[in-house]
Design a protein around this motif. Sequence first.
Motif, PDB file in Angstrom:
ATOM      1  N   UNK A  33       0.809  -1.223   0.000  1.00 10.37           N
ATOM      2  CA  UNK A  33       0.000   0.000   0.000  1.00 10.37           C
ATOM      3  C   UNK A  33       0.841   1.272   0.000  1.00 10.37           C
ATOM      4  N   UNK A  34       2.047   1.225   0.548  1.00 10.33           N
ATOM      5  CA  UNK A  34       2.840   2.444   0.705  1.00 10.33           C
ATOM      6  C   UNK A  34       3.601   2.761  -0.579  1.00 10.33           C
ATOM      7  N   UNK A  35       3.306   3.930  -1.153  1.00  5.69           N
ATOM      8  CA  UNK A  35       4.005   4.369  -2.355  1.00  5.69           C
ATOM      9  C   UNK A  35       5.351   4.992  -2.018  1.00  5.69           C
ATOM     10  N   UNK A  36       5.402   5.727  -0.907  1.00  6.12           N
ATOM     11  CA  UNK A  36       6.641   6.399  -0.512  1.00  6.12           C
ATOM     12  C   UNK A  36       6.502   6.897   0.917  1.00  6.12           C
ATOM     13  N   UNK A  37       7.646   7.033   1.567  1.00  7.97           N
ATOM     14  CA  UNK A  37       7.746   7.709   2.859  1.00  7.97           C
ATOM     15  C   UNK A  37       8.512   9.004   2.580  1.00  7.97           C
ATOM     16  N   UNK A  74       2.898  24.984   7.692  1.00  5.08           N
ATOM     17  CA  UNK A  74       2.036  24.779   6.535  1.00  5.08           C
ATOM     18  C   UNK A  74       2.862  24.552   5.272  1.00  5.08           C
ATOM     19  N   UNK A  75       3.924  25.345   5.114  1.00  5.40           N
ATOM     20  CA  UNK A  75       4.791  25.169   3.949  1.00  5.40           C
ATOM     21  C   UNK A  75       5.380  23.760   3.912  1.00  5.40           C
ATOM     22  N   UNK A  76       5.764  23.243   5.076  1.00  2.00           N
ATOM     23  CA  UNK A  76       6.345  21.911   5.118  1.00  2.00           C
ATOM     24  C   UNK A  76       5.331  20.857   4.685  1.00  2.00           C
ATOM     25  N   UNK A  77       4.111  20.962   5.172  1.00  2.00           N
ATOM     26  CA  UNK A  77       3.087  19.995   4.769  1.00  2.00           C
ATOM     27  C   UNK A  77       2.806  20.091   3.268  1.00  2.00           C
ATOM     28  N   UNK A  78       2.693  21.310   2.756  1.00  2.00           N
ATOM     29  CA  UNK A  78       2.437  21.482   1.325  1.00  2.00           C
ATOM     30  C   UNK A  78       3.578  20.940   0.474  1.00  2.00           C
ATOM     31  N   UNK A  79       4.814  21.114   0.935  1.00  2.00           N
ATOM     32  CA  UNK A  79       5.961  20.596   0.189  1.00  2.00           C
ATOM     33  C   UNK A  79       5.925  19.077   0.124  1.00  2.00           C
ATOM     34  N   UNK A  80       5.506  18.432   1.200  1.00  2.00           N
ATOM     35  CA  UNK A  80       5.371  16.982   1.184  1.00  2.00           C
ATOM     36  C   UNK A  80       4.322  16.531   0.196  1.00  2.00           C
ATOM     37  N   UNK A  81       3.202  17.237   0.149  1.00  2.00           N
ATOM     38  CA  UNK A  81       2.141  16.888  -0.802  1.00  2.00           C
ATOM     39  C   UNK A  81       2.612  17.064  -2.242  1.00  2.00           C
ATOM     40  N   UNK A  82       3.424  18.089  -2.491  1.00  2.70           N
ATOM     41  CA  UNK A  82       3.902  18.342  -3.850  1.00  2.70           C
ATOM     42  C   UNK A  82       4.838  17.253  -4.348  1.00  2.70           C
ATOM     43  N   UNK A  83       5.376  16.460  -3.423  1.00  2.62           N
ATOM     44  CA  UNK A  83       6.346  15.426  -3.797  1.00  2.62           C
ATOM     45  C   UNK A  83       5.694  14.094  -4.140  1.00  2.62           C
ATOM     46  N   UNK A  84       4.367  14.014  -4.069  1.00  2.00           N
ATOM     47  CA  UNK A  84       3.695  12.749  -4.348  1.00  2.00           C
ATOM     48  C   UNK A  84       2.340  12.993  -4.981  1.00  2.00           C
ATOM     49  N   UNK A  85       1.885  12.032  -5.784  1.00  2.00           N
ATOM     50  CA  UNK A  85       0.529  12.085  -6.319  1.00  2.00           C
ATOM     51  C   UNK A  85      -0.340  10.985  -5.726  1.00  2.00           C
TER      52      UNK A  85
END
Length: 311
Positions: A33-37, A74-85
């Motif tokens: 299930x895990x695509x990436x950490x 918030x920037x950190x959370x958004x950066x994590x989201x930008x690194x995965x689809x």
Amino acid sequence: MGDVAVIIPTLRRPDSLTRALRSVFAQSGVTDRIAAVIVVDNDPLGSASSTIDSLRPESPWPLVYVSEPTPGVARARNAGLAATDAPLIAFLDDDEAASTGWLAALLAAQVQTGADAVFGPITGRAPEARDWLKPYLERFFGREGPAETGLLDQPWGCGNSLLVRATALPGDAPFSASADHTGGEDDMLFAALEARGGRFGWAAEAWVEEFAPAHRATLEYALTRAFAYGQGPSQTAAAARNWPGVIRWMIIGAGQAAVFGAASLALTAIASPKRAQMYDRTARGIGKLFWMKGFEPRFYGAAEVARLNRS
């Protein structure tokens, strides 16, 4: 190909980050299930890079390092989201350690409830706290919920959560940068989700432990956070221009400050350990009164970097 990305924002906590990551590596029942950490390093100096390099051979899944050099939660959370689809996003804080069945329990609860955001329980740990404060602080840093998995009437915080990206995380930057230094970015996100008719779920078996570092395992820090938590309802109402709601919360806050403040004085006079809880409730009441800009404590981003530079 997995459908879940685990995102861990971090800022100069190498030992704590190592503990958090190894707890993710030990997850059971989710191998496919895990695509990436994904670790988002929010330190302008990029200090977590060496930690990730040393742990990468241990990871059963791709371990992705993302640098977000502008400090801000918030920037950190958004950066994590930008690194995965990935369509499902699990958040774990860098001071948390997940039980081996953590992610499997979150996933099962999401299927059972159909919720857009699922939260799990947290056991607080404050090993360096003074003896009389430890019970209060461990409750403060913990999180209790229903005994059974099911739907919730209200959300919790992002630490120990699973979010359905399509419904809970709209747009390229769903976390508001206005909360970078104060926190509350998840409160704003979930308030908007609730307004859209989103649903919240509880995963009773998705346990994590949260370890309060020494600088947080203090009465001063906890009460400052309690004040900020108290500001939340008034600020949410103000953001929605619900001025009757703001007045209502301020009246509630005034009552809480008066009642719990009096109880605090009485318990302090007899040195009762229970006084810490009364201080907490008093601080939350005062926060509802003083919710305006200028009264917001700063815990994250530049304030945390400055604290670390002084220490």
